[in-house]
Design an enzyme around this catalytic site. Structure first.
Site, PDB file in Angstrom:
ATOM      1  N   ASP A  10       0.800  -1.200   0.041  1.00 28.57           N
ATOM      2  CA  ASP A  10      -0.360  -0.210  -0.234  1.00 28.57           C
ATOM      3  C   ASP A  10       0.852   1.135  -0.125  1.00 28.57           C
ATOM      4  O   ASP A  10       1.871   0.871   0.021  1.00 28.57           O
ATOM      5  CB  ASP A  10      -0.383  -0.359   1.195  1.00 28.57           C
ATOM      6  CG  ASP A  10      -1.919   1.075   1.334  1.00 28.57           C
ATOM      7  OD1 ASP A  10      -2.606   1.846   0.979  1.00 28.57           O
ATOM      8  OD2 ASP A  10      -1.323   2.314   2.296  1.00 28.57           O
ATOM      9  N   ASP A  12      -0.192   5.399   0.879  1.00 27.16           N
ATOM     10  CA  ASP A  12       0.202   5.855   1.405  1.00 27.16           C
ATOM     11  C   ASP A  12      -0.452   5.162   3.029  1.00 27.16           C
ATOM     12  O   ASP A  12      -1.407   4.110   3.540  1.00 27.16           O
ATOM     13  CB  ASP A  12      -1.265   7.131   1.171  1.00 27.16           C
ATOM     14  CG  ASP A  12      -1.147   7.768   0.221  1.00 27.16           C
ATOM     15  OD1 ASP A  12       0.341   8.325   0.216  1.00 27.16           O
ATOM     16  OD2 ASP A  12      -2.317   7.800  -0.371  1.00 27.16           O
ATOM     17  N   TYR A  21      -4.479  12.811   0.153  1.00 26.50           N
ATOM     18  CA  TYR A  21      -4.842  13.974  -1.407  1.00 26.50           C
ATOM     19  C   TYR A  21      -4.138  14.859  -2.152  1.00 26.50           C
ATOM     20  O   TYR A  21      -3.727  15.773  -2.537  1.00 26.50           O
ATOM     21  CB  TYR A  21      -6.656  14.675  -1.676  1.00 26.50           C
ATOM     22  CG  TYR A  21      -7.246  14.240  -1.334  1.00 26.50           C
ATOM     23  CD1 TYR A  21      -7.998  12.792  -1.411  1.00 26.50           C
ATOM     24  CD2 TYR A  21      -7.409  14.428   0.120  1.00 26.50           C
ATOM     25  CE1 TYR A  21      -8.970  12.486  -1.092  1.00 26.50           C
ATOM     26  CE2 TYR A  21      -8.930  14.000   0.811  1.00 26.50           C
ATOM     27  CZ  TYR A  21      -9.826  12.630   0.418  1.00 26.50           C
ATOM     28  OH  TYR A  21     -10.417  12.059   0.734  1.00 26.50           O
ATOM     29  N   THR A  52      -2.963   1.120  -5.029  1.00 21.95           N
ATOM     30  CA  THR A  52      -3.471   2.263  -4.019  1.00 21.95           C
ATOM     31  C   THR A  52      -4.365   3.289  -4.311  1.00 21.95           C
ATOM     32  O   THR A  52      -4.601   2.800  -5.436  1.00 21.95           O
ATOM     33  CB  THR A  52      -1.634   2.797  -3.930  1.00 21.95           C
ATOM     34  OG1 THR A  52      -2.932   4.361  -3.137  1.00 21.95           O
ATOM     35  CG2 THR A  52      -1.894   3.785  -5.594  1.00 21.95           C
ATOM     36  N   ASN A  53      -5.121   3.160  -3.596  1.00 20.26           N
ATOM     37  CA  ASN A  53      -6.793   3.806  -3.508  1.00 20.26           C
ATOM     38  C   ASN A  53      -6.319   5.344  -3.598  1.00 20.26           C
ATOM     39  O   ASN A  53      -5.383   6.311  -2.463  1.00 20.26           O
ATOM     40  CB  ASN A  53      -7.572   3.290  -2.745  1.00 20.26           C
ATOM     41  CG  ASN A  53      -8.155   2.019  -2.552  1.00 20.26           C
ATOM     42  OD1 ASN A  53      -7.945   1.941  -3.816  1.00 20.26           O
ATOM     43  ND2 ASN A  53      -8.798   1.851  -1.341  1.00 20.26           N
ATOM     44  N   GLN A  54      -6.839   5.290  -4.510  1.00 19.24           N
ATOM     45  CA  GLN A  54      -6.781   7.408  -5.270  1.00 19.24           C
ATOM     46  C   GLN A  54      -7.504   7.954  -5.050  1.00 19.24           C
ATOM     47  O   GLN A  54      -7.985   8.601  -6.272  1.00 19.24           O
ATOM     48  CB  GLN A  54      -5.514   7.299  -5.984  1.00 19.24           C
ATOM     49  CG  GLN A  54      -3.596   7.100  -5.711  1.00 19.24           C
ATOM     50  CD  GLN A  54      -3.431   7.735  -4.434  1.00 19.24           C
ATOM     51  OE1 GLN A  54      -4.052   8.840  -4.647  1.00 19.24           O
ATOM     52  NE2 GLN A  54      -3.235   7.002  -3.489  1.00 19.24           N
ATOM     53  N   CYS A  87      -6.710   3.320  -7.691  1.00 19.37           N
ATOM     54  CA  CYS A  87      -7.507   2.866  -8.198  1.00 19.37           C
ATOM     55  C   CYS A  87      -8.294   4.482  -8.062  1.00 19.37           C
ATOM     56  O   CYS A  87      -8.281   5.044  -6.841  1.00 19.37           O
ATOM     57  CB  CYS A  87      -8.484   2.202  -7.037  1.00 19.37           C
ATOM     58  SG  CYS A  87     -10.336   2.539  -7.548  1.00 19.37           S
ATOM     59  N   HIS A  89     -11.430   5.788  -8.447  1.00 14.44           N
ATOM     60  CA  HIS A  89     -12.764   5.498  -8.061  1.00 14.44           C
ATOM     61  C   HIS A  89     -12.609   6.122  -6.727  1.00 14.44           C
ATOM     62  O   HIS A  89     -11.737   5.532  -6.088  1.00 14.44           O
ATOM     63  CB  HIS A  89     -13.676   4.522  -7.919  1.00 14.44           C
ATOM     64  CG  HIS A  89     -13.247   3.973  -9.875  1.00 14.44           C
ATOM     65  ND1 HIS A  89     -12.213   2.683 -10.101  1.00 14.44           N
ATOM     66  CD2 HIS A  89     -13.508   4.693 -11.029  1.00 14.44           C
ATOM     67  CE1 HIS A  89     -12.351   2.385 -11.559  1.00 14.44           C
ATOM     68  NE2 HIS A  89     -13.274   3.152 -11.728  1.00 14.44           N
ATOM     69  N   CYS A  97     -12.109  -2.783  -8.861  1.00 11.23           N
ATOM     70  CA  CYS A  97     -10.646  -2.182  -8.409  1.00 11.23           C
ATOM     71  C   CYS A  97     -10.062  -1.788  -6.784  1.00 11.23           C
ATOM     72  O   CYS A  97      -8.834  -2.102  -6.198  1.00 11.23           O
ATOM     73  CB  CYS A  97      -9.619  -0.954  -9.009  1.00 11.23           C
ATOM     74  SG  CYS A  97     -10.448   0.140  -9.703  1.00 11.23           S
ATOM     75  N   LYS A  99      -9.528  -0.968  -3.033  1.00  8.94           N
ATOM     76  CA  LYS A  99      -9.678  -2.057  -1.956  1.00  8.94           C
ATOM     77  C   LYS A  99     -10.722  -1.457  -0.939  1.00  8.94           C
ATOM     78  O   LYS A  99     -11.234  -0.719  -0.657  1.00  8.94           O
ATOM     79  CB  LYS A  99      -8.735  -1.711  -1.155  1.00  8.94           C
ATOM     80  CG  LYS A  99      -6.819  -2.086  -2.017  1.00  8.94           C
ATOM     81  CD  LYS A  99      -5.959  -1.953  -1.363  1.00  8.94           C
ATOM     82  CE  LYS A  99      -5.405  -0.819  -1.481  1.00  8.94           C
ATOM     83  NZ  LYS A  99      -4.399  -0.369  -0.266  1.00  8.94           N
TER      84      LYS A  99
END
Length: 172
Positions: A10, A12, A21, A52-54, A87, A89, A97, A99
């Site tokens: 991961d 962050d 952000y 990574t989720n973004q 990701c 979204h 995608c 997590k």
């Protein structure tokens, strides 16, 4: 657990300090011992990646270009990573995608050409652990101040820091 061919980190809170952000590469600060931990993984011939989720992209808080600049800075400081899975979204988008969905882990495994059973995901929150399990990968939780106690209790493996998480994987 059999042989490990890749570790997916991961971003962050795990590899770098969490700056919500973040769109400024100058604000990228590796977590303590992150560079050493990643180097040790590579020295053993294990491939590395980032998942990574973004959601800042979906929320309009960060551009794709700014995200790319931040990720390039992470690569400069800790990389290069063999795969980057991002990701863009938001939580309400229902994608496969983000997590805790397994999509980024499955995509990373496909790109690296390794089966999920030979992959370990290292992250700082439960969604990282759930995504790994859903993909058929192993997982290690490295708690931070944002990790809830109940998440630590449910984690398959919890390590006090990134170095210890990598030690656990390499000792297997």
């Amino acid at each position: 657990m059999g042989p490990i061919s890749a570790i997916l980190f991961d971003r962050d809170g795990t590899l770098i300090e969490d700056v919500p952000y973040n769109s400024d590469p100058a604000q990228v600060t590796p977590r303590e011992n992150a560079a050493q931990a990643v180097r040790r993984v590579r020295a053993r011939g294990i491939r590395t990646g980032v998942v990574t989720n973004q959601s800042g992209i979906a929320r309009g808080l960060i551009t794709r270009e700014a995200l790319q600049s931040v990720n390039e800075r992470v690569d400069e400081l800790l990389g290069p990573f063999d795969t980057w899975q991002v990701c863009p979204h938001g939580p309400e988008d229902g994608c496969g995608c983000r997590k805790p969905a397994p999509g980024m882990i499955v995509a990373a495994c496909a790109e690296l050409g390794v089966p999920p059973g030979e992959v370990v995901v290292i992250g700082d929150i439960e969604s990282d652990m759930i995504a790994a399990a859903a993909a058929g990968a192993h997982a290690v939780l490295v708690p931070t101040p944002v990790t809830r106690d109940e998440e630590v209790g449910r984690a398959p493996i919890a390590a006090p820091d990134l170095g210890a998480a990598v030690d656990w994987v390499l000792d297997r």
